[in-house]
Design an enzyme around this catalytic site. Structure first.
Site, short mmCIF file in Angstrom:
data_model
loop_
_atom_site.label_atom_id
_atom_site.label_comp_id
_atom_site.label_asym_id
_atom_site.label_seq_id
_atom_site.Cartn_x
_atom_site.Cartn_y
_atom_site.Cartn_z
CB SER A 40 -0.93 0.01 1.21
OG SER A 40 -0.17 -0.14 2.40
CG ASP A 246 27.24 -20.30 -17.94
OD1 ASP A 246 27.05 -19.26 -17.27
OD2 ASP A 246 28.36 -20.78 -18.17
CG HIS A 249 29.87 -17.36 -17.11
ND1 HIS A 249 29.70 -18.64 -16.66
CD2 HIS A 249 30.95 -16.87 -16.46
CE1 HIS A 249 30.65 -18.93 -15.78
NE2 HIS A 249 31.42 -17.86 -15.64
#
Ligand SMILES: *[C@@H]1O[C@H](CO)[C@@H](O)[C@H](O)[C@H]1NC(C)=O
Ligand SMILES: *[C@@H]1O[C@H](CO)[C@@H](O)[C@H](O)[C@H]1NC(C)=O
Length: 279
Positions: A40, A246, A249
């Site tokens: 909120s 990956d 990387h």
């Protein structure tokens, strides 16, 4: 003690907000968008569209706002609105208030925040339905995967847009007020305030990671941050859309953006331009 913890957690998020804003201004670059997540403190009207007692779409809420009673839990602008003003951006509209068509046109940021909700899915549920952090990140993924590509056709530009955008997160108070402090059926018995604080921060970072722009690696490996591609593993087709190749990387497109930032931006100190200029 618990109140102290709540304040502490709140402060962490607030500092996070201040730092990102400072970076944006120091950088000197225009910020293209403001994406808002939270409760909120920053909801700009999402709860108007949900079955919940946590609503602010009636006066005196918004009495000092341009259009009163928009669903903001304050008399005027929220923290998110003030930051939008400072960045020269429009107020981020509530995601649930936008039609599919409108969602595919908004490029200056969206607000996914929802009153009563928190980091943990159960927080806030007593008041009805709200968008938990998981719901908010899911909608944000839809923005990235469906809506932004309909405005920005080049996927590298989408990544660049996101990398230059500001992400404001103000969440965590309701995990205390509507969850931990209620202790429902004894779920938190045995969790000291410190242990709960640690638990909550961990859950927060797990979700922050899950919500990243393109965090999923191209090479699926086993999903761990440290995992490498395996020999001759199948890879994703559109590698320009991915930030990570990956588990740990970055892809060439991300490397290009990072190199540019290191060249003339703020991620390398000094940056290469400053370094070359130096006597
Ligand atoms: C929030 O996520 C839960 C769990 O995936 C889902 O059941 C619920 O419908 C979502 N709520 C909204 C409003 O999207
Ligand atoms: C308490 O309730 C929640 C939600 O219904 C449930 O997930 C949890 O397992 C319950 N805990 C205990 C200790 O019964």
């Amino acid at each position: 003690m618990s109140n102290f913890k709540a304040t502490f957690l709140y402060l962490i998020f607030f500092i996070f907000v201040l730092l990102t804003r400072k970076l944006a201004l120091v950088n000197g670059n225009a910020v293209p968008a403001l994406y808002v997540f939270g409760d909120s403190t920053v909801d700009s009207g999402n709860n108007n569209y949900l079955q919940t007692r946590a609503k602010a779409n009636f006066l005196p809420f918004g009495i000092d706002f341009i259009n009163p009673a928009t669903g903001r839990f304050t008399n005027g602008r929220t923290i998110a609105d003030c930051i939008a003003d400072m960045l020269g951006l429009p107020f981020a509209p509530p995601y649930l208030g936008l039609s599919e068509f409108e969602r595919s046109k908004v490029i200056t940021g969206i607000n996914y925040a929802s009153a009563a909700c928190g980091i943990l899915p159960l927080s806030g549920s007593e008041a009805g339905t709200c968008l938990s952090m998981d719901n908010q990140t899911e909608y944000f993924m839809s923005t990235i995967e469906k809506d932004l590509p309909s405005i920005i056709s080049n996927s590298e530009e989408v990544i660049l847009h996101l990398s230059k955008s500001i992400f404001l997160v103000s969440i965590g108070v309701n995990d205390y007020t509507t969850n931990y402090l209620k202790n429902f059926n004894g779920t938190w018995t045995g969790f000291t305030p410190e242990a709960f604080g640690e638990f909550l921060l961990n859950e927060f970072f797990i979700r922050m990671q899950a919500s990243m722009t393109v965090r999923r690696p191209c090479c699926p490996a086993d999903g761990k941050a440290t995992s490498l591609c395996e020999p001759n593993m199948a890879v994703c087709e559109d590698r320009k859309k991915y930030m990570f190749f990956d588990g740990g990387h970055t892809t060439e497109s991300a490397n290009g953006i990072l190199a540019q930032e290191c060249f003339s931006g703020t991620i390398c100190k000094p940056n290469i331009i400053e370094l070359v200029k130096a006597p």
